[in-house]
Design an enzyme around this catalytic site. Structure first.
Site, mmCIF file in Angstrom:
data_model
loop_
_atom_site.group_PDB
_atom_site.id
_atom_site.type_symbol
_atom_site.label_atom_id
_atom_site.label_comp_id
_atom_site.label_asym_id
_atom_site.label_seq_id
_atom_site.Cartn_x
_atom_site.Cartn_y
_atom_site.Cartn_z
ATOM 1 N N HIS A 147 -8.989 14.421 -2.548
ATOM 2 C CA HIS A 147 -9.407 13.174 -3.191
ATOM 3 C C HIS A 147 -10.553 13.535 -4.126
ATOM 4 O O HIS A 147 -11.439 14.290 -3.735
ATOM 5 C CB HIS A 147 -9.876 12.171 -2.136
ATOM 6 C CG HIS A 147 -10.108 10.815 -2.688
ATOM 7 N ND1 HIS A 147 -11.315 10.435 -3.228
ATOM 8 C CD2 HIS A 147 -9.306 9.744 -2.820
ATOM 9 C CE1 HIS A 147 -11.224 9.188 -3.656
ATOM 10 N NE2 HIS A 147 -10.013 8.744 -3.412
ATOM 11 N N LEU A 184 -15.258 9.513 1.414
ATOM 12 C CA LEU A 184 -14.708 9.346 0.080
ATOM 13 C C LEU A 184 -15.219 8.060 -0.547
ATOM 14 O O LEU A 184 -15.334 7.046 0.123
ATOM 15 C CB LEU A 184 -13.180 9.267 0.172
ATOM 16 C CG LEU A 184 -12.499 10.440 0.877
ATOM 17 C CD1 LEU A 184 -11.032 10.152 1.054
ATOM 18 C CD2 LEU A 184 -12.709 11.715 0.113
ATOM 19 N N GLN A 244 -4.145 17.877 0.827
ATOM 20 C CA GLN A 244 -4.331 16.689 0.002
ATOM 21 C C GLN A 244 -5.805 16.489 -0.314
ATOM 22 O O GLN A 244 -6.636 16.429 0.595
ATOM 23 C CB GLN A 244 -3.789 15.478 0.740
ATOM 24 C CG GLN A 244 -3.582 14.289 -0.144
ATOM 25 C CD GLN A 244 -2.887 13.166 0.598
ATOM 26 O OE1 GLN A 244 -3.142 12.934 1.768
ATOM 27 N NE2 GLN A 244 -2.012 12.466 -0.085
ATOM 28 N N ARG A 279 -5.526 10.592 -9.877
ATOM 29 C CA ARG A 279 -6.429 11.348 -8.994
ATOM 30 C C ARG A 279 -6.400 12.835 -9.243
ATOM 31 O O ARG A 279 -7.448 13.481 -9.276
ATOM 32 C CB ARG A 279 -6.026 11.104 -7.544
ATOM 33 C CG ARG A 279 -6.588 9.859 -6.946
ATOM 34 C CD ARG A 279 -6.425 9.923 -5.457
ATOM 35 N NE ARG A 279 -5.026 9.919 -5.066
ATOM 36 C CZ ARG A 279 -4.320 8.838 -4.841
ATOM 37 N NH1 ARG A 279 -4.872 7.663 -4.943
ATOM 38 N NH2 ARG A 279 -3.062 8.936 -4.490
ATOM 39 N N HIS A 299 -8.594 15.867 2.512
ATOM 40 C CA HIS A 299 -8.399 14.714 3.391
ATOM 41 C C HIS A 299 -7.327 14.941 4.436
ATOM 42 O O HIS A 299 -7.442 14.482 5.563
ATOM 43 C CB HIS A 299 -8.051 13.511 2.516
ATOM 44 C CG HIS A 299 -7.908 12.244 3.268
ATOM 45 N ND1 HIS A 299 -8.937 11.661 3.950
ATOM 46 C CD2 HIS A 299 -6.854 11.429 3.458
ATOM 47 C CE1 HIS A 299 -8.525 10.546 4.515
ATOM 48 N NE2 HIS A 299 -7.266 10.386 4.237
ATOM 49 N N ARG A 301 1.552 13.567 1.001
ATOM 50 C CA ARG A 301 1.673 12.516 2.009
ATOM 51 C C ARG A 301 1.432 11.165 1.361
ATOM 52 O O ARG A 301 0.518 10.998 0.570
ATOM 53 C CB ARG A 301 0.615 12.749 3.087
ATOM 54 C CG ARG A 301 0.509 11.704 4.144
ATOM 55 C CD ARG A 301 -0.783 11.906 4.901
ATOM 56 N NE ARG A 301 -1.926 11.533 4.100
ATOM 57 C CZ ARG A 301 -2.598 10.405 4.208
ATOM 58 N NH1 ARG A 301 -2.223 9.522 5.095
ATOM 59 N NH2 ARG A 301 -3.625 10.169 3.442
ATOM 60 N N PHE A 319 0.841 -1.192 0.000
ATOM 61 C CA PHE A 319 0.000 0.000 0.000
ATOM 62 C C PHE A 319 0.870 1.232 0.000
ATOM 63 O O PHE A 319 1.966 1.226 0.522
ATOM 64 C CB PHE A 319 -0.890 -0.019 1.249
ATOM 65 C CG PHE A 319 -1.844 1.127 1.335
ATOM 66 C CD1 PHE A 319 -1.810 1.997 2.397
ATOM 67 C CD2 PHE A 319 -2.798 1.333 0.347
ATOM 68 C CE1 PHE A 319 -2.693 3.057 2.475
ATOM 69 C CE2 PHE A 319 -3.680 2.381 0.422
ATOM 70 C CZ PHE A 319 -3.627 3.241 1.495
ATOM 71 N N GLU A 336 -11.660 4.622 -5.473
ATOM 72 C CA GLU A 336 -11.352 4.646 -6.905
ATOM 73 C C GLU A 336 -11.778 3.354 -7.570
ATOM 74 O O GLU A 336 -11.895 3.296 -8.793
ATOM 75 C CB GLU A 336 -9.852 4.818 -7.093
ATOM 76 C CG GLU A 336 -9.391 6.176 -6.690
ATOM 77 C CD GLU A 336 -7.890 6.259 -6.608
ATOM 78 O OE1 GLU A 336 -7.383 6.615 -5.542
ATOM 79 O OE2 GLU A 336 -7.237 5.940 -7.608
#
Lengths: 661, 107
Positions: A293, A303, A291, A337, A404, A448, A170, A306
């Site tokens: 989304h 959110l 940041q 994004r 976010h 981040r 991740f 995706e």
């Protein structure tokens, strides 16, 4: 019957005293907490105000905020023997850390051979070379020890077959400095890592004798001669003012997502720490890096993954057109994004948004077979029904770009000490520390990486505690403080309590949020930002005309929301003015008119023969913003990025390069 | 004194009164329209059990569990990845972000 009568008598006297007796007499009533044990040295003083009872406390250290970072710092200090107070406006387990359900990164090497230096490289690259490499070195080197420490505290990480902590792939993590494929570094606790982290830390902190002051709203720092001597706070439960005098203050108040109309943060993420530091005349760093989304549910702020677009979902504007085909002809809805966020914002700006305010777009999933949707994305119909009120098999979901995380915050060095930049050098502000999302160490730089923020909390919370333990000893006598310290904060509180203008707090807040969402969100160009700066100035001025309704002092949420709005305003003006000034695109700050990164060399070409640009002409530097709270005017300064790691032999610093994934 | 009496009776009786009102409202709302007139109208739906606090907890355990979309793995061990105590349902990071129930938690 006697007990009931006695109870009702007490009830009765409280009711009477609030209504009929004047404010001065309330100083004699019983305070809500009983003074016992270590709190025995709390004294009532009238040096600040004769209308508001002010209680003075003395501690070795005060931590403001009780989220992941605050709790780690608080019990780290108590463990080291310091008499610590933790001042928080929410109960510790209600802090926003509880909503961070992703994992935590650490190079434990349980799934494959791993090295923290590769994690270091990934984080430096992710920050677009705006992160301070010494802080990133510190964080990634301490990561395995931090995760093992959490596990020893009782955090129930998920395990592999042989009992080691299970790690998954991740958050842009790679092996061998980007050349070895995907790394598996993310540790988690089922579906709720942040929740579990917070509860583990809270449970652990109860072993030590930290004094918790829950539901105390911190108003300001007590600064004298450039040194921080404590915090002044309002007890929301009974309306008394408390001054916490301490040699060390740690700020861990979290981010400020609520400056934008659509954000994933709780209503309590109002940037109180950043604002306190700004009012003390100190700078905040890199606030323009926010940041986003692309697909956050309109109104609710959670959110949508995706994966919805990955499974065939499409984004639709008011004309029913699949607009992503125009912006990204090949990738269409599966573009990255930032491309998707920018396209959505351009559609909304050009008037093709949906809804009564035309301020969002639709994510359509009902053209997909319902069984496929339920099989591939279990739970999505439930999510859409609960948060958007739509049946995902019949109607589209309203979405818009959502905030976010805030990469910026209070500038600190890698030890957690707050710094200012004067005469070309970093100077430590004595007695002041910051950690967590409120601090900017800066490990996240311009962007981040996923699962790094929970790591940031625990590592730098511990770092603040260790630094204080190194510099200071428990039980030291406090330096004298002026008897009227904190007067300005109490005056402001009084002014807001009796404010009688014409616009309500909620209206001004909505104006600010809508302005920030339309001008300082994903789509940033010179004109839009300049227009936004002018609008924010007028919204800031409209704060002079604010009206509050509740004149009481006991649990006055109108007053607290107004104080939070003041804090949000300071954060918002700094964000938009810094964004307008930064004329490049780096990480999360992407501008349409300046699409490239502007570094001291052009790193896309070989360095030989290139002339190094002077500091004023390139943008690989941190923004430091100051605000004059009276007028709302922002002044900007710049500070160089720290490019050397803590130990060049142990871990070589990564020279800048073009960031491509 | 009357103010205090009102206060204390209100404080004491509030909890019990609220439950009392709720149960009467429930049963009143559930009686079909023609009940008072005593006609031959058949009930369109069967009378539901009044949701008194006791009755509420008598709900079947299995009923609530089957509604959970993300099923528990046997013994909490994921059969493909052999992860113990991991997230339920499909792999959360399969789309590049951390997904749960259609929501993106981290990215």
């Amino acid at each position: 019957m006697a007990a009931v009568c006695a109870a009702s008598r007490v009830l009765g006297t409280k009711i009477l005293s609030c209504k009929s007796l004047p404010a001065v007499c309330q100083a004699n009533r019983q305070l809500h907490f009983s003074i016992y044990g270590k709190r025995g040295d709390a004294k009532i003083s009238d040096g600040v105000s004769n209308q508001y009872p002010v209680v003075d406390h003395e501690f070795d250290a005060v931590v403001v905020g009780a989220g992941g970072a605050g709790l780690r710092a608080a019990f780290g200090l108590s463990e080291a023997g310091f008499n610590t107070a933790c001042v928080t406006k929410l109960f510790p387990t209600r802090s926003h850390t509880v909503a961070a359900q992703g994992g935590i990164n650490a190079a434990l090497g349980n799934m494959e051979q791993d090295d923290w230096r590769w994690h270091f490289y990934d984080t430096v690259k992710g920050s677009d070379w705006l992160g301070d490499q010494d802080a990133i070195h510190y964080m990634t080197e301490q990561a395995p020890a931090a995760v093992v420490e959490l596990e020893n505290f009782g955090m129930p990480f998920s395990r592999t077959d042989d009992g080691k902590i299970y790690q998954r792939a991740f958050g842009g993590q790679s092996l061998k400095f980007g050349k070895g494929g995907q790394a598996h570094r993310c540790c988690c606790v089922a579906d709720r890592t942040g929740h579990s982290l917070l509860h583990t830390l809270y449970g652990r902190s109860l072993r030590y004798d930290t004094s918790y002051f829950v539901e105390y709203f911190a108003l300001d720092l007590l600064m004298e001669d450039g040194e921080c001597k404590g915090v002044i706070a309002l007890c929301m439960e009974d309306g008394s003012i408390h001054r916490f005098r301490a040699k060390n203050t740690v700020i861990a108040t979290g981010g400020y997502g609520r400056t934008f109309f659509s954000c994933t943060s709780a209503h309590t993420s109002t940037g109180d720490g950043n604002a306190m530091v700004t009012r003390a005349g100190l700078p905040c760093q890199d606030l323009e890096f926010v940041q986003f989304h692309p697909t956050g549910i309109y109104g609710a702020g959670c959110l949508i993954t995706e994966g919805c677009r990955g499974e065939g979902g499409i984004l639709i504007n008011s004309e029913g057109e699949r607009f992503m085909e125009r912006y990204a002809p090949n990738a269409k809805d599966l573009a990255s994004r930032d491309v998707v966020s920018r396209s959505m914002t351009i559609e909304i700006r050009e008037g093709r948004g949906v809804g009564p305010d035309k301020d969002h777009v639709h994510l359509q999933l009902h053209h997909l077979p319902p069984q496929q949707l339920a099989a591939r994305l279990p739970g999505i119909s439930e999510t859409a029904m609960i948060f958007a009120g739509v049946d995902v098999t019949k109607e589209p979901i309203p979405v818009l770009p959502t905030v976010h995380y805030n990469m910026g915050g209070i500038p600190t060095n890698y030890k957690g000490q707050v710094i200012t930049y004067k005469d070309g050098q970093d100077h430590v502000v004595p007695g002041l520390y910051a950690c967590g999302e409120a601090g900017c160490a800066s490990v996240h730089g311009a962007n981040r990486l996923g699962a790094n923020s929970l790591l940031d909390l625990v590592v730098f919370g511990r770092a603040c505690a260790l630094t204080i333990a190194e510099i200071d000893t428990p039980g030291e006598k406090l330096s004298p403080l002026k008897p009227n310290a904190g007067e300005a904060s109490v005056a402001n509180l009084d002014k807001m309590r009796y404010a009688n203008g014409s616009t309500r707090t909620s209206e001004i807040r909505l104006n600010m949020q809508k302005t920030m969402q339309s001008h300082a969100a994903v789509f940033r160009t010179g004109d839009v930002l300049k227009e936004g700066c002018v609008k924010m100035e007028s919204v800031y001025k409209s704060m002079d005309d604010i009206k509050t309704f509740d004149r009481g002092i006991v649990w006055n949420t109108d007053l607290v929301e107004t104080l939070e709005l003041q804090n949000l305003m300071l954060n918002a003006v700094q964000t938009i003015v810094s964004a307008e000034a930064r004329k490049e695109s780096r990480g999360a700050h992407a501008r349409e008119d300046f699409k490239d990164r502007v570094d001291e060399y052009d790193y896309s070409k070989p360095l030989q023969g290139q002339v190094k640009k002077p500091f004023e002409q390139h943008w690989r530097k941190h923004t430091l913003s100051y605000v004059d709270p009276e007028t709302g005017k922002v002044t900007l300064e710049y500070r160089p990025v720290i490019d050397s790691s803590l130990d060049a032999e142990d871990c070589a610093a990564i020279p800048p390069a073009i960031r491509s994934y | 004194m009357s103010l205090l009496r009102v206060c204390c009776t209100a404080a004491r009786g509030f909890a019990s009164r609220r439950v009392f009102l709720e149960s009467t409202m429930n049963t009143a709302g559930l009686r079909p329209a023609g009940y008072a007139s005593g006609g031959v109208t058949k009930d369109k739906e069967p009378l539901k059990k009044a949701k008194t606090p006791q009755g509420r907890f008598d709900m079947e355990e299995t009923e609530s569990k089957s509604k959970d979309v993300l099923e528990r793995f046997p013994d909490d061990v994921n059969p493909e990845t052999k992860e113990k105590g991991g997230p339920r349902g499909p792999e959360p990071t399969r789309y590049g972000d951390w997904e749960r129930k259609g929501r993106c938690i981290d990215f």
